[in-house]
Scaffold this active site. Structure first.
Site, mmCIF file in Angstrom:
data_model
loop_
_atom_site.group_PDB
_atom_site.id
_atom_site.type_symbol
_atom_site.label_atom_id
_atom_site.label_comp_id
_atom_site.label_asym_id
_atom_site.label_seq_id
_atom_site.Cartn_x
_atom_site.Cartn_y
_atom_site.Cartn_z
ATOM 1 C CB SER A 102 47.323 42.103 39.289
ATOM 2 O OG SER A 102 47.991 41.391 38.307
ATOM 3 C CG ASP A 152 42.724 40.866 32.526
ATOM 4 O OD1 ASP A 152 43.864 40.614 32.088
ATOM 5 O OD2 ASP A 152 42.494 41.158 33.707
ATOM 6 C CG HIS A 183 45.768 42.771 34.140
ATOM 7 N ND1 HIS A 183 45.060 41.696 34.649
ATOM 8 C CD2 HIS A 183 46.837 42.930 34.962
ATOM 9 C CE1 HIS A 183 45.678 41.240 35.722
ATOM 10 N NE2 HIS A 183 46.761 41.968 35.932
HETATM 11 C C1 MLT Z 1 50.491 36.838 38.709
HETATM 12 O O1 MLT Z 1 51.618 36.510 38.391
HETATM 13 O O2 MLT Z 1 50.081 36.857 39.863
HETATM 14 C C2 MLT Z 1 49.594 37.210 37.584
HETATM 15 O O3 MLT Z 1 50.170 36.860 36.376
HETATM 16 C C3 MLT Z 1 49.244 38.632 37.608
HETATM 17 C C4 MLT Z 1 50.460 39.506 37.586
HETATM 18 O O4 MLT Z 1 50.957 39.824 36.509
HETATM 19 O O5 MLT Z 1 50.902 39.893 38.642
#
Ligand code: MLT
Length: 201
Positions: A102, A152, A183
């Site tokens: 992520s 996702d 996700h």
């Molecule tokens: C981010 O902010 O990098 C993406 O939205 C994934 C997350 O939730 O960390």
């Protein structure tokens, strides 16, 4: 050194750079290293941006919308930290394979978007396109695994397709792996990444 991290020396030359998701810590992905390459050294970093107390690797304006200036700055910081860690711990800088989930996958992707030879390869779990409208450096032959979920909501399939095309256009050797999930990081996709790793490194 500037970034909080864990380093564990391994038995082979590879160094797995572990990068957690939003709200995670440097402990989160340690089991993943054991599943991918139990002999590799491990460098697991904690993001030094706090979003209401949740560690991240760079700021965002809202979900899915990144603070580009901060992303560029933090990517540079991580890049420099990798040089520093290699010198400090005595591993080969060119042997680093990133494994990020992520937000951690997004900063790993950003390393590939901004720096040539920043990584030997990358295992990206649920990444997005870190930046659009930029020319990528040459990534010829760099193996990249992308784990994605068909459902996702944070990284819709179009993000994965775009990321794959952009990295391929820069010469990277990209494989995508899909599950009918959201996700979350699944054991199955980590195993698939492990198989990819075995064939590439
Ligand atoms: C981010 O902010 O990098 C993406 O939205 C994934 C997350 O939730 O960390």
């Amino acid at each position: 050194m500037k970034l909080k991290h864990i380093y564990k020396e391994g038995k082979n030359e590879k160094v797995l750079l572990l990068l957690h998701g939003t709200g995670g810590t440097e402990n989160d992905l340690l089991p993943l290293a054991g599943m991918i390459d139990p002999e590799a050294s491990v460098l697991s970093v904690r993001g030094n941006v706090s979003e209401n107390g949740m560690p991240r690797f760079f700021k965002r304006l809202r979900e899915g919308v990144f603070d580009e200036e901060d992303l560029i700055e933090r990517t540079k910081e991580l890049y420099e930290f990798l040089d520093e860690a290699a010198a400090h711990y005595g591993f080969r800088r060119e042997q680093i394979v990133a494994a990020g989930y992520s937000n951690g996958a997004n900063i790993a992707g950003s390393l590939l978007f901004h720096y040539e030879k920043s990584l030997l390869g990358a295992l990206l779990f649920h990444p997005m396109v870190p930046r659009r409208g930029v020319d990528l450096p040459d990534q010829t032959g760099v193996p990249v695994f992308i784990g994605a979920g068909e459902n996702d909501p944070i990284c819709p399939p179009s993000e994965t397709h775009d990321l794959k095309s952009l990295l391929r256009a820069a010469g990277a050797h990209v494989t995508d792996y899909w599950e009918r999930m959201g996700h979350q990081l699944t054991e199955q996709e980590v195993r698939a990444a492990g198989e990819f790793y075995k064939t590439q490194f």
